[in-house]
Motif scaffolding. Sequence first.
Motif, short mmCIF file in Angstrom:
data_model
loop_
_atom_site.label_atom_id
_atom_site.label_comp_id
_atom_site.label_asym_id
_atom_site.label_seq_id
_atom_site.Cartn_x
_atom_site.Cartn_y
_atom_site.Cartn_z
N ILE A 75 23.45 10.83 -14.12
CA ILE A 75 23.58 10.46 -15.54
C ILE A 75 25.04 10.14 -15.81
N GLN A 76 25.26 8.99 -16.41
CA GLN A 76 26.63 8.55 -16.72
C GLN A 76 26.77 8.32 -18.22
N THR A 77 27.98 8.44 -18.70
CA THR A 77 28.24 8.25 -20.13
C THR A 77 28.71 6.83 -20.38
N LEU A 78 28.05 6.18 -21.34
CA LEU A 78 28.44 4.81 -21.70
C LEU A 78 29.32 4.80 -22.95
N GLY A 79 29.15 5.78 -23.79
CA GLY A 79 29.96 5.84 -25.01
C GLY A 79 29.63 7.07 -25.82
N GLN A 80 30.53 7.44 -26.69
CA GLN A 80 30.28 8.59 -27.56
C GLN A 80 31.03 8.42 -28.87
N GLY A 81 30.58 9.13 -29.89
CA GLY A 81 31.22 9.02 -31.20
C GLY A 81 30.87 10.21 -32.07
N GLU A 82 31.59 10.33 -33.16
CA GLU A 82 31.37 11.46 -34.07
C GLU A 82 31.47 10.96 -35.50
N THR A 83 30.65 11.53 -36.37
CA THR A 83 30.69 11.13 -37.77
C THR A 83 30.47 12.34 -38.66
N VAL A 84 30.92 12.22 -39.89
CA VAL A 84 30.72 13.30 -40.86
C VAL A 84 29.54 12.92 -41.74
N VAL A 85 28.59 13.83 -41.82
CA VAL A 85 27.42 13.56 -42.65
C VAL A 85 27.59 14.32 -43.96
N ALA A 86 27.69 13.56 -45.03
CA ALA A 86 27.84 14.16 -46.36
C ALA A 86 26.54 13.95 -47.14
N PRO A 87 26.30 14.81 -48.17
CA PRO A 87 25.07 14.66 -48.94
C PRO A 87 24.99 13.27 -49.59
N ASP A 88 23.82 12.69 -49.54
CA ASP A 88 23.53 11.40 -50.19
C ASP A 88 24.36 10.23 -49.66
N SER A 89 24.91 10.35 -48.48
CA SER A 89 25.61 9.18 -47.92
C SER A 89 25.32 9.12 -46.42
N PRO A 90 24.34 8.29 -46.05
CA PRO A 90 24.00 8.16 -44.64
C PRO A 90 25.19 7.67 -43.83
N SER A 91 25.31 8.16 -42.64
CA SER A 91 26.40 7.69 -41.79
C SER A 91 25.84 7.42 -40.39
N SER A 92 26.59 6.65 -39.64
CA SER A 92 26.06 6.19 -38.34
C SER A 92 27.05 6.43 -37.22
N ILE A 93 26.49 6.57 -36.05
CA ILE A 93 27.29 6.57 -34.82
C ILE A 93 26.86 5.32 -34.05
N VAL A 94 27.79 4.44 -33.84
CA VAL A 94 27.46 3.15 -33.23
C VAL A 94 27.97 3.11 -31.79
N PHE A 95 27.10 2.67 -30.89
CA PHE A 95 27.46 2.55 -29.47
C PHE A 95 27.52 1.07 -29.10
N HIS A 96 27.96 0.79 -27.90
CA HIS A 96 27.99 -0.59 -27.43
C HIS A 96 26.56 -1.13 -27.33
N GLY A 97 26.44 -2.44 -27.43
CA GLY A 97 25.11 -3.04 -27.39
C GLY A 97 24.41 -2.91 -28.72
N ASN A 98 25.19 -2.57 -29.75
CA ASN A 98 24.65 -2.39 -31.11
C ASN A 98 23.49 -1.39 -31.16
N ILE A 99 23.64 -0.37 -30.39
CA ILE A 99 22.68 0.76 -30.48
C ILE A 99 23.33 1.79 -31.39
N ARG A 100 22.61 2.21 -32.41
CA ARG A 100 23.24 3.15 -33.35
C ARG A 100 22.25 4.22 -33.81
N VAL A 101 22.83 5.34 -34.14
CA VAL A 101 22.06 6.47 -34.70
C VAL A 101 22.48 6.58 -36.15
#
Lengths: 160, 162
Positions: A75-101
């Motif tokens: 298993i290899q890592t392609l990318g990582q990120g961190e975001t702050v999730v606040a009430p009523d404001s969705p936030s995203s973690i975006v990876f290469h290839g436009n894959i996002r959570v």
Amino acid sequence: MAGICSLRTFLFGGGLLFALACSIQAGEAPVVESVWGCLLYASNDRSAEKVATQMPARIRDYDERLEKLLGYASIQTLGQGETVVAPDSPSSIVFHGNIRVELTGLTRQPGEHFLVVLRLFQKDHQLIETQANVTRGSPLFIRGPLWRSGQLVVAVMVVS
Amino acid sequence: MKTFEERYTAYLDGLLSESEAAIFEQEQPALAAQKAEWSKLQRVLREHLISVELTNADFFNSQLLQQITKTPSRGRSLVAGWFGIPWLAWGGLGAVTAGVALFVTLIPHGDLSDPGSGYVADVLKTTTIDPNVSATVESRKGITIIKLEGLEKVPADEDLTR
């Protein structure tokens, strides 16, 4: 005298109820927390393992279990990120290839548990929406699409 | 403004001025008789209470000191018995020990040697919009994974590392 006593009792009872209501409210209130995520590539390609990034320290303990569960040797890592999730404001973690959570909700539950609602996108296409009960430091893995000779995996974890 | 007790004490001790004493007696008619009784008592005490001088004062003092030293000092013996630490400190130490023991025995805690023992990730609900895509949840000890099936393959030439 009796009037003062009953007033005190009333105030004390009111205070107790207020404290109880506050604690219940605080127990299930939306929270501001950091959520970390990473994009992994699981494969049997041993040659790529030498040049690829190692598993992030945060999930290094899951290395063997993940390999066993996915049926891949590395298993290899392609990318990582961190975001702050606040009430009523969705936030995203975006990876290469436009894959996002996209994290649409994070609510604290009793016992230091969190109810997390997330969506996984590949470009503009929503792959899945999921609701999970997690604890801090427990990653949730999502096995995504095939890529090259292996498969993409997304890990999401509440970290603070 | 003096209280009654202050005025009464000053009156009996003869500390009030004549005018003040007269006003006080007018306010309290029984005072004069009480003062007379008090004066009489003082006079009797002065006449009959004679201080006695001891002929063997040194012996009396030595006996008294001997009695005092013989009396066991409860506090000191207890302190010596508990190695010089006060009861309160021992009480606190005992309470902390009991608390730790209760925590260890009653509060559930994970196995520190097993990194997955504190792992919680329960998938409550999963939905997919695309009917061709299905999701299955697989939970093992210390790991949960959602497996998506039916997804389109990401082109191999797409570079996901940059």
